[in-house]
Design an enzyme around this catalytic site. Structure first.
Site, mmCIF file in Angstrom:
data_model
loop_
_atom_site.group_PDB
_atom_site.id
_atom_site.type_symbol
_atom_site.label_atom_id
_atom_site.label_comp_id
_atom_site.label_asym_id
_atom_site.label_seq_id
_atom_site.Cartn_x
_atom_site.Cartn_y
_atom_site.Cartn_z
ATOM 1 N N HIS A 192 0.815 -1.201 0.000
ATOM 2 C CA HIS A 192 0.000 0.000 0.000
ATOM 3 C C HIS A 192 0.856 1.260 0.000
ATOM 4 C CE1 HIS A 192 -3.443 2.492 1.819
ATOM 5 N NE2 HIS A 192 -3.940 1.985 0.699
ATOM 6 N N LYS A 194 3.242 4.456 -0.941
ATOM 7 C CA LYS A 194 3.139 5.446 -2.008
ATOM 8 C C LYS A 194 4.316 6.412 -1.893
ATOM 9 C CE LYS A 194 -1.873 5.206 -1.356
ATOM 10 N NZ LYS A 194 -1.784 3.894 -0.725
ATOM 11 N N ASP A 199 16.183 11.525 -8.055
ATOM 12 C CA ASP A 199 17.616 11.749 -7.834
ATOM 13 C C ASP A 199 18.041 11.609 -6.375
ATOM 14 O OD1 ASP A 199 18.122 12.088 -10.504
ATOM 15 O OD2 ASP A 199 18.172 14.277 -10.442
ATOM 16 N N HIS A 441 -9.860 10.427 1.675
ATOM 17 C CA HIS A 441 -8.863 9.393 1.434
ATOM 18 C C HIS A 441 -7.591 9.609 2.248
ATOM 19 C CE1 HIS A 441 -5.928 6.955 -0.991
ATOM 20 N NE2 HIS A 441 -6.978 6.153 -1.071
ATOM 21 N N LYS A 443 -4.738 10.052 5.179
ATOM 22 C CA LYS A 443 -4.340 9.274 6.346
ATOM 23 C C LYS A 443 -3.328 10.115 7.112
ATOM 24 C CE LYS A 443 -4.557 6.306 2.544
ATOM 25 N NZ LYS A 443 -5.952 6.047 2.553
ATOM 26 N N ASP A 448 -0.878 16.566 20.208
ATOM 27 C CA ASP A 448 -0.473 17.651 21.113
ATOM 28 C C ASP A 448 -0.045 18.924 20.392
ATOM 29 O OD1 ASP A 448 -1.026 15.965 23.205
ATOM 30 O OD2 ASP A 448 1.059 15.367 23.530
#
Length: 545
Positions: A192, A194, A199, A441, A443, A448
């Site tokens: 999952h 991404k 470079d 979508h 996450k 704090d």
């Protein structure tokens, strides 16, 4: 005197005999499926990884255009990473195009989904163009949702400077569902992660896959999401983890899985990209990208960064085979890096399945004095209803514990004209998840007002135990407080606040036109949808979600 049986009438079978016949047929059916699965697996074995090419991230890239452009700023902030949030889908696309065009040595890309749509095709073309310039391109895709991409992936893989690998591939390309029958334990584990790294100098990580719904292209489904562009040590850390996945036992060279590319090679890709660029939708999108302030900032080499301590957390790629040790999983490393909330936790997760253990953890935080606020998708907005079934049963327990729950509304739902906006664009507090969206979508979470996480990790059992994930823990009060302030300034206008009434039942409160509207059933849903979710929530499937 009894009647003699009619010779033309079948004698009724005893109940026990009928049950035995049914049992025999069931056992024969199970045996047939098992034998077919064995046969399919024998005829379609995983290829050997013997002789697979070996490569690693380039480390001598300080003299590349990217390296030289960043050198003075990096030198002024030793040991720190430069972070630039990308809350808007178009900005996220523009940043990826900019990195692809700036690269002169390497491009390393790792994704769960890459769609062959407007945004996906244009980015595929950027990879081809980079390869033509002599850039070494390594593309690692999870194979779960690559249906329809085999010809283009095979063609890209024929380019002398482009190599494609598939993570936990389906050897039987069609119908893929048979793969789950024969090899469920492996194929149920997906990559999952991404990341998009140029470079070994700059990388983009976060929640976005590659496709129109993630990049603000098209008029269909649009996701609210969050990526960050990172330079400095964070980029080098992402490169190192990419190397681990590239060399893992789950990553197979495309030519060992896919059919050979057609005689046209990469010409169809170039034709598709040209056709899209000439289309009305393509022209509008490209024009919008060119007009972005971020595009001008990148071209002028004036993109602002916050230089801050940043730590990469990721799963051992052996998790893809169920072989990772507990201490090598992302979740415990994430908990250690973020620490226990003392004052506040603001969590945004499009796919949120807390489970009993999660509810206990959130409850303990609230009882310890922390203000816990959570945003996820409403049933009307989610693109994966079965995940909502894993979340819904836990709402009452969380609310009873003092946790604040918000559920993102579908764009334009009810009487609202809010168009699903969670935050505004531009700079300033609260700008962390931008754009007009129909589903959530992202996450991300903040603790704090000091630390934030941005990555691919959903707060659900699948992310914790089955899929591999990655993300950045960023010691940024600015970003952390922006996430928290979104719950105060913008989320209430784009989401339903869920509360318990006096009878302990759920109610949803919507802010619209200066008024508060109360819903006593899940907004924007039908009785049939709610019944289906209620049934699914009774099934022991949380571990799959």
């Amino acid at each position: 005197m009894t009647d003699a049986p009619d010779p033309g009438e079948a004698e009724p079978q005893p109940r026990g005999r009928r049950f035995s016949a049914i049992l025999r047929f069931a056992l024969i059916g199970i045996l047939a499926v098992a034998l077919a699965a064995i046969l399919i697996r024998v005829l379609n074995p995983l290829p050997s990884l013997q002789g697979r090419s070996v490569s690693a991230a380039a480390t001598d890239t300080h003299d590349t255009p990217l390296g030289l452009a960043l050198a003075s700023r990096a030198a002024a902030h030793p040991g720190l990473s430069g972070i630039h949030p990308l809350p808007d889908g178009k900005d996220a696309f523009a940043a990826r195009v900019a990195l692809a065009r700036a690269a002169t040595r390497t491009l390393d890309l790792q994704y769960y989904i890459w769609n062959r749509d407007l945004a996906g095709t244009l980015l595929f073309e950027e990879l081809r163009a980079a390869g033509d310039r002599g850039v070494r391109v390594r593309l690692l895709l999870d194979d779960n949702v690559t249906a329809g991409l085999d010809p283009i992936l095979a063609a890209l893989n024929t380019h002398p400077n482009i190599e494609v690998r598939l993570f936990n591939p389906f050897v039987l390309r069609s119908p893929r569902v048979l793969g789950y029958v024969t090899d469920f334990r492996r194929l149920n584990r997906r990559m999952h992660n991404k990341s998009f790294t140029a470079d070994n100098q700059a990388t983009i990580v976060g929640g976005r896959n590659i496709g129109d719904e993630y990049m603000g292209a098209g008029d269909g489904l649009a996701f609210a999401d969050l990526d960050v562009l990172a330079v400095g040590p964070a980029a080098r850390a992402v490169s190192a983890q990419f190397d681990r996945y590239w060399a893992s036992r789950s990553s197979y060279p495309a030519e060992r899985i896919l059919a050979a590319a057609g005689q046209g090679g990469l010409a169809p890709l170039a034709d598709d990209a040209a056709r899209i660029a000439r289309s009305a939708a393509g022209r509008r999108y490209v024009a919008a990208i060119r007009a972005l302030p971020l595009t001008a900032q990148i071209e002028a080499r004036q993109l602002p960064f916050e230089w801050i301590a940043t730590r990469l957390v990721s799963d051992d790629p052996a998790k893809g085979l169920g072989l990772a040790h507990a201490e090598d999983l992302l979740f415990p490393k994430l908990i250690e890096a973020m620490g226990r909330p003392r004052a506040s936790l603001a969590l945004v997760s499009g796919y949120f399945v807390p489970t009993d253990a999660g509810v206990d953890a959130f409850k303990a935080m609230a009882e310890g004095g922390a203000k816990v606020r959570i945003l996820t998708n409403a049933l009307e907005a989610t693109d994966v209803p079965v995940v909502h079934a894993g979340y819904a049963p836990w709402r009452k327990a969380m609310l009873a514990a003092g946790i604040e729950l918000y559920e993102m509304a579908r764009a334009g739902s009810g009487g609202s004209e809010r168009a699903g906006r969670i935050t505004g664009k531009g700079s300033g507090a609260g700008t962390v998840i931008g754009g007009s969206a129909t589903a959530l979508h992202a996450k991300t979470f903040a603790i704090d007002g000091q630390r934030a996480f941005v990555g691919s990790f959903n707060f659900d059992p699948r992310s914790a135990m089955l899929n591999t994930e990655l993300g950045l823990v960023i010691e940024s009060p600015k970003l952390s407080q922006a996430i928290e302030q979104a719950f105060e300034r913008t989320i209430p206008a784009s989401a339903y606040e869920v509360k318990l009434d006096r009878n302990g039942e759920l109610s949803w409160f919507e802010q619209s036109g200066g008024q508060t509207i109360r819903h006593d059933t899940e907004p924007g849903t039908t009785a049939l949808q709610r019944t289906a979710i209620g049934f699914l929530s009774l099934l022991p499937i949380d571990w799959l979600l």
